[in-house]
Design an enzyme around this catalytic site. Structure first.
Site, PDB file in Angstrom:
ATOM      1  CE1 TYR A   5     -15.792  15.697 -13.162  1.00 42.78           C
ATOM      2  CE2 TYR A   5     -14.463  15.135 -11.253  1.00 42.78           C
ATOM      3  CZ  TYR A   5     -15.146  14.754 -12.381  1.00 42.78           C
ATOM      4  OH  TYR A   5     -15.173  13.430 -12.736  1.00 42.78           O
TER       5      TYR A   5
ATOM      6  CE  LYS B 147     -11.318  13.776 -16.780  1.00 39.29           C
ATOM      7  NZ  LYS B 147     -11.903  13.132 -15.580  1.00 39.29           N
TER       8      LYS B 147
ATOM      9  NE  ARG C 127      -2.483   0.991   3.557  1.00 31.94           N
ATOM     10  CZ  ARG C 127      -2.385   0.001   4.445  1.00 31.94           C
ATOM     11  NH1 ARG C 127      -2.851  -1.197   4.143  1.00 31.94           N
ATOM     12  NH2 ARG C 127      -1.833   0.193   5.623  1.00 31.94           N
TER      13      ARG C 127
ATOM     14  CG  ASP D 165      -9.493  19.651 -11.024  1.00 33.70           C
ATOM     15  OD1 ASP D 165      -8.640  19.378 -11.896  1.00 33.70           O
ATOM     16  OD2 ASP D 165     -10.533  19.002 -10.866  1.00 33.70           O
TER      17      ASP D 165
END
Length: 394
Positions: free
Chosen positions: A112, A209, A58, A184
Site C-alpha cells: 500500500y 474496509k 485515551r 497488512d
C-alpha cells in the site's frame, strides 16, 4: 465444547456481560476523565495494569475493548489487539514499535502506497533503512537479510497488482534469524488468512474496509502474537494513538455481518473476474483465485477464500480511454478505499509505486471493488464500459 467457527465468532466475540450489561450490542462508553473515590484509589489505579480497566479515556472504555477483544478472538494464537484511528496509523505505530534507529526493514515492493511513503519518510528520518523486495521472493528473502534486519513487512496479495506471497517461507526465514514479521492482512481479514496462527508476529487491518463495511468510518487495528503485545502497547500509548468509542462501536456493528458480506463480495468478484478474463478488451485479470495471477499456488495453499478486490489490465489504450470506461459506469463509484457495500472502480498506475520490480503491462490498469449489488447488473455495466473503452481507443 468444540472450537467455534468463524461465522459464530464474528457474532459472539467481545460481548462480555460486564460490557454489554444485557444489551445485544455493547453500548457506546464515551469518556475522557474517569472519576475516583479517593486520592488513594487514583494512585493505585495509575500504578497498576490498566488493560481493560477504566483509567483515562485515551486508554479505552468497554466499547473499544469489546471490538479489540473480538478481533483477537478471530486470530488463533493472538495475545491482544489495539485499535487505531486509521489503517495507516496502525501500520506506522506497529513499525515504530519494532524498529530502532540503525535497523533495517524489508518491505514488499507491492505494498500500500502510504506504507511505502512512511518508510521512505519518517522511518528514513529516524535512521531506519528500508530495502524493498520482490513479493514473489519467498525463501530467497534470506539473501537480503543482514545483521541490521529487524523486521519484514508483508502484504499479500498486494494492493494494486495482487501478487500472493509465500508467507510460510518468509516466516521460516524470519524465525531462524529472530526477525519480527508484520502483515497488512486487510484484503483477506483473519477469516480468509489466519496470519497469527501461521506464525506472523503482528497482523494489521485497515478496519475501514471489511470490518466496518459501510464506507463511513476510519479505523485500524493491530493484533499481536503471544509475547509481542507489550511493545506495541507501549508505542501506542507513547504516541497517543487511540480510536474513538463511536468509531469502535460502528466497527463492532459492522463486524457482526462481516462473514456473510465477505462471502458475497468474494463470490461476486470471482464471477466478474472470470467474465473479464474472457473479454478481448482485457489483457489480464489480476485476481488471486485465477491461475494466471502471480503466486496463485500460494493462494490455493494458504487462503480460505477470496475477497472482493482485484484489478484488470486493459488490452492497449490510453489513460483517456480508461477514463471513458470508468466515467460512464452506473453502478461503480469512483473513489479510494474499498470493502463497503458499494462497488468502486479506480484507475491505478503501479509503475509509480515500484522500486525493485518494474511494472510493465499491455495497457492501463483498473482496480475494482465488487460490492453487494447483483453481479449481473455489474457485468452489464462493465460491458458497456468496455464498449466505451474500445470506441475511445480507436
Amino acid at each position: 465444547m468444540s472450537e467455534k467457527k468463524d461465522a459464530t465468532k464474528v457474532v459472539s466475540a467481545g460481548r462480555r456481560p460486564e460490557w454489554t450489561q444485557g444489551i445485544v450490542n455493547p453500548p457506546v462508553w464515551r469518556a475522557s476523565t474517569i472519576l475516583y473515590d479517593s486520592v488513594a484509589e487514583l494512585r493505585a489505579r495509575g500504578g497498576a495494569d490498566t488493560h481493560h480497566k477504566l483509567f483515562y479515556g485515551r486508554r479505552g472504555t468497554p466499547t473499544q475493548w469489546s471490538l479489540a477483544e473480538a478481533l483477537t478472538e478471530l486470530e488463533p494464537g493472538a495475545e491482544a489487539t489495539l485499535l487505531f484511528p486509521s489503517g495507516v496509523a496502525a501500520v506506522s505505530t506497529a513499525l515504530l514499535a519494532v524498529l530502532d534507529p540503525g535497523d533495517e526493514l524489508l518491505l514488499a515492493d507491492s505494498v500500500y502506497d502510504p506504507t511505502r511513503n512512511f518508510a521512505a519518510g519518517m522511518l528514513a528520518r529516524f535512521g531506519i533503512r528500508t530495502t524493498f523486495y520482490d513479493p514473489l521472493i519467498g525463501a530467497g528473502i534470506a539473501d537480503l537479510c543482514t545483521d541490521r534486519t529487524k523486521a519484514i513487512f508483508l502484504e499479500s496479495p498486494g494492493s494494486l497488482t495482487f501478487e500472493v506471497q509465500d508467507i510460510p517461507a518468509i516466516i521460516g526465514v524470519a524465525k531462524q534469524r529472530g526477525i519480527t514479521t508484520l502483515i497488512d492482512n486487510t484484503w483477506a481479514t483473519p477469516l480468509l488468512l489466519p496470519a497469527i496462527q501461521m506464525g506472523i508476529d503482528y497482523s494489521i487491518l485497515a478496519c475501514t474496509k471489511y470490518i466496518v463495511g459501510h464506507s463511513d468510518v476510519m479505523l485500524g487495528s493491530v493484533t499481536a502474537a503471544e509475547g509481542q503485545y507489550q511493545r506495541l502497547r507501549a508505542a501506542a500509548y507513547q504516541l497517543g494513538q487511540t480510536a474513538s468509542p463511536d468509531d469502535a462501536w460502528l466497527g463492532a456493528r459492522g463486524l457482526r455481518t462481516m462473514a456473510v458480506r465477505l462471502e458475497q463480495h468474494g463470490r461476486a468478484a470471482l464471477r466478474i473476474a472470470q467474465w473479464l478474463a474472457t473479454r478481448p478488451e482485457v489483457a489480464r485479470v489480476l485476481h488471486p483465485a485465477l491461475p494466471s495471477c502471480p503466486g496463485h499456488e500460494f493462494f490455493v495453499r494458504d487462503f480460505k477464500g477470496a475477497s472482493g478486490l482485484f484489478s484488470f489490465v486493459l488490452n492497449g489504450g490510453s489513460d483517456a480511454a480508461r477514463a471513458a470506461l470508468i466515467d460512464g459506469l452506473e453502478h461503480f463509484g469512483i473513489g479510494f478505499s474499498w470493502g463497503g457495500y458499494e462497488s468502486l472502480a479506480l484507475p491505478v498506475d503501479p509503475q509509480r509505486h515500484r522500486s525493485v520490480t518494474p511494472w510493465q503491462a499491455e495497457g492501463p490498469v483498473v482496480r475494482l471493488q465488487i460490492g453487494l449489488e447483483d453481479p449481473d447488473d455489474l457485468i452489464a455495466d462493465l460491458e458497456a464500459g468496455l464498449a466505451r473503452f474500445t470506441a475511445a481507443r480507436g
